[in-house]
Each structure stands twice: as C-alpha cells, then as structure tokens.
Design a protein around this motif. Sequence first.
Motif, PDB file in Angstrom:
ATOM      1  N   LEU A 187       2.718  72.052   0.713  1.00  0.00           N
ATOM      2  CA  LEU A 187       1.656  71.686   0.579  1.00  0.00           C
ATOM      3  C   LEU A 187       0.621  71.371   1.522  1.00  0.00           C
ATOM      4  O   LEU A 187       1.257  70.456   2.412  1.00  0.00           O
ATOM      5  N   ASN A 188      -0.481  71.807   1.684  1.00  0.00           N
ATOM      6  CA  ASN A 188      -1.272  71.217   2.892  1.00  0.00           C
ATOM      7  C   ASN A 188      -1.901  70.097   2.475  1.00  0.00           C
ATOM      8  O   ASN A 188      -2.952  69.862   2.076  1.00  0.00           O
ATOM      9  N   ILE A 189      -1.117  69.003   2.550  1.00  0.00           N
ATOM     10  CA  ILE A 189      -1.569  67.344   2.311  1.00  0.00           C
ATOM     11  C   ILE A 189      -1.867  66.594   3.563  1.00  0.00           C
ATOM     12  O   ILE A 189      -1.936  65.439   3.607  1.00  0.00           O
ATOM     13  N   GLY A 190      -1.823  67.336   4.546  1.00  0.00           N
ATOM     14  CA  GLY A 190      -2.229  66.670   6.010  1.00  0.00           C
ATOM     15  C   GLY A 190      -1.066  65.819   6.417  1.00  0.00           C
ATOM     16  O   GLY A 190      -1.078  64.914   7.083  1.00  0.00           O
ATOM     17  N   ALA A 191       0.304  66.309   6.238  1.00  0.00           N
ATOM     18  CA  ALA A 191       1.503  65.561   6.376  1.00  0.00           C
ATOM     19  C   ALA A 191       1.647  65.687   7.834  1.00  0.00           C
ATOM     20  O   ALA A 191       1.455  66.634   8.595  1.00  0.00           O
ATOM     21  N   GLN A 192       2.358  64.442   8.437  1.00  0.00           N
ATOM     22  CA  GLN A 192       2.352  64.496   9.792  1.00  0.00           C
ATOM     23  C   GLN A 192       3.982  63.891  10.203  1.00  0.00           C
ATOM     24  O   GLN A 192       4.531  64.967  10.848  1.00  0.00           O
ATOM     25  N   SER A 193       4.276  62.855   9.432  1.00  0.00           N
ATOM     26  CA  SER A 193       5.868  62.504   9.716  1.00  0.00           C
ATOM     27  C   SER A 193       6.683  63.131   8.802  1.00  0.00           C
ATOM     28  O   SER A 193       6.209  64.071   8.159  1.00  0.00           O
TER      29      SER A 193
END
Lengths: 109, 231
Positions: free
Chosen positions: B201-207
């Motif tokens: 999902l596009n939750i702004g995940a980075q790590s």
Amino acid sequence: MLDKAVKDDVLAQALSWKEAGKRVALATVVQTWGSAPRPIGSQLAIDNDGQMVGSVSGGCVEGAVIQEAITLMEEGGHKMLEFGVTNDEAWEVGLACGGKIRIFVETVN
Amino acid sequence: MDLQLLKELAEAKEAKRQVVVATHVDDGNSQLLFPFETDEINPLLEAAREALRRDKPTEFEDGEDKWFLNIHNPSLRMFIVGAVHIAQKLAPMAAASGYDVTVIDPRRSFGSTFRFPDVHLDDRWPDEAMDELAPDRRTAIVTLTHDAKLDDPALEAALKSDVFYIGALGSTRTNAKRHQRLTNKGFTEDDLARINGPVGLNIGAQSPAEIAISIMAEITAILRKGSTDDL
C-alpha cells in the motif's frame, strides 16, 4: 495461527471425549454485535462432567453456557442462546465489555 | 451434530481440504460442504465459497432457511522470493499474522540462517521450489529480488496457480519492463492485473520494516476484503 490451533483443539477434544464414551456438547458463536470478546465461529466443547475446552467469550458467559449444555445432554436437541449486557447483569451472565452475542449449543450424537 | 460428521470433519482438516460446516439453525442439522471441489452452483455453496475466501464464518439466509456456516481453512502460506533486507522484516510479520512462511533464494549468502534464524529457507531456484510447494488459494507470493532471473520464474508459477495474492517489488519502471517480459511469454492483461506492483500500500514507506508493513497490510486487505479499492 493461535485461533486456528484453538479451533482444532476444541474439535479434537470433543471427538476424544465422545470416543471415551462421554456425552459432549458444542457451543459456537454465530453472531456478535458491538465489542464481543470472541469472533464468530469461536467454539467451546463441554463434556458431561462440566469440563470445557475453547471459549465463546472472555469467560463472561461460559458458566451459563455449560449449564445449558448439560441440560441439553440430558434432553437432547439444540438451542440458540443470546447474551447481552445490562447493568444489573454485567457481573452475572452478561458481557462486561458491552457487546452482545448469540451462541448455538448442540449435542454430539 | 453427528459423531460421524465430526469424524469426517477431522479427516477433511487433516487432508487440508477447505471445508464448511453448514448448520441449519432451526432444525439443528449440520452438513459438510466442500464448495471448491464441485461445479454445482447454488446460493448456499456460493456463500460457503465466499466465507472460505474471506476466512470468515457467517450466517446465511435462503428464503425460510437460516444457516450458520463455520469455516475450516488450512493454514495460510506465504512464499517470499528473495532473502533480502525487506524479507528479514516481512517474514516475522507474516508469521505473527498466521502464515507459514518460506523464503526462497538460491543465493546462499542471502538465504542464510544467520540472516533468517527462525525462518524456513528454500535454496532452490524459484521455479523448482514452486513446483514442489504447490501454491494454492491459501497462498500469498511476494517477489523481492528485483532480479528478473529470480523473480520472473516465481511470477510465472504464481500466475499459473490460483494464489490469492501476488506482489512484486520494483518501481513503476521496473514493473513496466516486467509486464513486457511476461507479455512476451504469453501472459494476458488479465493475468498481469493479478500482480500487485509496485508492491504494498502507498503509505510512504521508506525503511525495510515500513515496506514490509505496507506489503502485509495490502495482503491483509486482499485476504479480508477482496481488494484494496476502497482504501
């Protein structure tokens, strides 16, 4: 995972009690409203000595379900039970959490 | 419930068949339904099929008849292709969510017990591993290598099965190239639409852990709600 393991245990225990010649009843949560403690499909198996495995609530209504189950073992058949919460009942056989549940109780024949 | 039915239920569960106990709540009689093992179409079987798919017991009414459908599904499985950093985070999350997890990677330095202490590792090539693991309706497949040599064979096997979820890591550009390769192999637009890519999902995940969360959330939404359309 845990839920599935519990579900398996309940049925396996019901079977093994039955095979040991005991009378057995099964209780199943068939409907919930509000914040019910156990989801639909949760089961409790009870033998004629009042031993139980599994759960249909967080311990709130099991006592009442066992009574009904033992009566059914003598009379046969099945029964739909409904538990809700009222202030007076909350510490008796109601649900302290404020939910409402319907439980189907049947004997294993 | 008849003792005989309880025994048949225990056997069906042992054989990892998807089975529903349909109890008629007025007369108290129960029957076992195997809705994925028949072509017969009726409302009761369709409701049972949907309950198994959603992994959720349900009440069902058909005219005067009221049923309670209790479901018995075999364990969920997740096959993760690529023993990469995200996989190190995703594998324990999936296990905690009730999945039997297998991480597939023939590259020994990636798929080591040092990196994956409590995870089932498979060091075969993905196509070979998939052949034996036999993904099914209760399986989610996630490819994480970015490497076509490893990801594509797994995706091809996934598309030929009826797994409930396929996810592939990679940017929009990587994803477009992947689509082209799979189209060249003969897969249709409908087939390719089954692949969730970019994965998660596009939750702004980075790590890596955040990306694992986004993947786990997407898989959960598709398992429980059938799609991510209303998110």
